[in-house]
Design an enzyme around this catalytic site. Structure first.
Site, PDB file in Angstrom:
ATOM      1  N   ASP A   8       7.566 -18.722 -13.663  1.00  0.00           N
ATOM      2  CA  ASP A   8       7.790 -17.546 -14.513  1.00  0.00           C
ATOM      3  C   ASP A   8       9.236 -17.494 -14.977  1.00  0.00           C
ATOM      4  O   ASP A   8      10.159 -17.673 -14.174  1.00  0.00           O
ATOM      5  CB  ASP A   8       7.502 -16.251 -13.742  1.00  0.00           C
ATOM      6  CG  ASP A   8       6.031 -16.017 -13.510  1.00  0.00           C
ATOM      7  OD1 ASP A   8       5.217 -16.401 -14.368  1.00  0.00           O
ATOM      8  OD2 ASP A   8       5.685 -15.438 -12.459  1.00  0.00           O
ATOM      9  N   ARG A  14      -2.931 -20.708  -6.198  1.00  0.00           N
ATOM     10  CA  ARG A  14      -2.535 -21.692  -7.206  1.00  0.00           C
ATOM     11  C   ARG A  14      -1.528 -22.655  -6.607  1.00  0.00           C
ATOM     12  O   ARG A  14      -0.759 -22.285  -5.713  1.00  0.00           O
ATOM     13  CB  ARG A  14      -1.960 -21.025  -8.447  1.00  0.00           C
ATOM     14  CG  ARG A  14      -0.673 -20.281  -8.211  1.00  0.00           C
ATOM     15  CD  ARG A  14      -0.397 -19.343  -9.352  1.00  0.00           C
ATOM     16  NE  ARG A  14      -1.197 -18.161  -9.144  1.00  0.00           N
ATOM     17  CZ  ARG A  14      -0.713 -16.944  -9.071  1.00  0.00           C
ATOM     18  NH1 ARG A  14       0.559 -16.723  -9.235  1.00  0.00           N
ATOM     19  NH2 ARG A  14      -1.483 -15.924  -8.854  1.00  0.00           N
ATOM     20  N   ASP A  21       3.226 -21.861  -9.889  1.00  0.00           N
ATOM     21  CA  ASP A  21       3.401 -20.782 -10.865  1.00  0.00           C
ATOM     22  C   ASP A  21       4.875 -20.776 -11.236  1.00  0.00           C
ATOM     23  O   ASP A  21       5.738 -20.768 -10.353  1.00  0.00           O
ATOM     24  CB  ASP A  21       3.004 -19.437 -10.240  1.00  0.00           C
ATOM     25  CG  ASP A  21       3.098 -18.284 -11.224  1.00  0.00           C
ATOM     26  OD1 ASP A  21       2.869 -18.497 -12.431  1.00  0.00           O
ATOM     27  OD2 ASP A  21       3.395 -17.158 -10.777  1.00  0.00           O
ATOM     28  N   ARG A  42      -2.161 -27.124 -12.622  1.00  0.00           N
ATOM     29  CA  ARG A  42      -2.550 -25.726 -12.854  1.00  0.00           C
ATOM     30  C   ARG A  42      -3.439 -25.634 -14.093  1.00  0.00           C
ATOM     31  O   ARG A  42      -3.119 -26.187 -15.140  1.00  0.00           O
ATOM     32  CB  ARG A  42      -1.323 -24.837 -13.044  1.00  0.00           C
ATOM     33  CG  ARG A  42      -1.732 -23.379 -13.203  1.00  0.00           C
ATOM     34  CD  ARG A  42      -0.636 -22.422 -12.967  1.00  0.00           C
ATOM     35  NE  ARG A  42      -1.176 -21.069 -12.930  1.00  0.00           N
ATOM     36  CZ  ARG A  42      -0.438 -19.994 -12.963  1.00  0.00           C
ATOM     37  NH1 ARG A  42       0.874 -20.084 -12.994  1.00  0.00           N
ATOM     38  NH2 ARG A  42      -0.998 -18.794 -12.938  1.00  0.00           N
TER      39      ARG A  42
END
Length: 183
Positions: free
Chosen positions: A119, A114, A117, A103
């Site tokens: 989070d 992408r 990811d 990334r």
């Protein structure tokens, strides 16, 4: 009651207040390449060593894109971990894993395609508002692609004053499909 911090205080906690182990919730997703393999590799890297220990993992879910709709669907999941890392250290570790898996946030389109990811959704019951980290995640309660897998592993968890299962009941989960386990 949530603990609140504002301004940087040594990566989230003063030295004598640093937790030994806390519960953190993390959401992972992607829509480029062999996503399920990438998600497995991301979890393994994130949970490598003593600082982060995997407690629970949801199933993988195929989800419609959010933000920019003209892109492939995503695969999303959530994990619960025990960690001795501060919130900022856990975020730094997650971002290092993202970079190791290809990334490049500087070159991607916001909410665009992408490979990975990661989070931070919640860190214990901490409320934190800083330019680089907001906890709980500010858009958590709007996103079926997070709430559906999160409700699988932590339905009774209270985040921002609401149980995960109750937050999920309030939103549209159209298009979120549980994927079969891989063999």
């Amino acid at each position: 009651m949530a603990r609140a911090l504002s301004g940087k205080v040594d990566s989230g906690f003063p030295q004598k207040m640093r937790p030994t182990k806390v519960d953190a919730l993390v959401a992972l997703g992607g829509n480029v390449g062999n996503v399920r393999d990438t998600l497995d590799r991301a979890i393994a890297a994130l949970c490598e060593g003593e600082d982060v220990r995997l407690r629970a993992r949801s199933a993988d879910y195929l989800t419609p894109p959010w933000g920019i709709e003209d892109q492939p669907p995503f695969v999303n999941l959530c994990i619960a971990v025990d960690t001795g890392l501060t919130p900022h250290a856990l975020l730094a570790r997650a971002q290092a894993v993202e970079r190791a898996l290809g990334r490049d946030r500087a070159r991607e389109q916001r909410w665009g395609p992408r490979a990975i990811d990661i989070d931070l959704i919640a860190y214990d019951d901490l409320a934190l508002a800083e330019p680089d980290l907001t906890l709980p995640h500010p858009r958590l309660l709007e996103r079926a692609f997070v709430l559906v897998p999160l409700a699988e592993i932590a339905p009774e968890r209270v985040i921002a004053g609401i149980k995960v299962r109750d937050a999920l009941a309030r939103i549209d989960r159209t298009g979120v499909v549980k994927l079969p386990p891989r063999t």
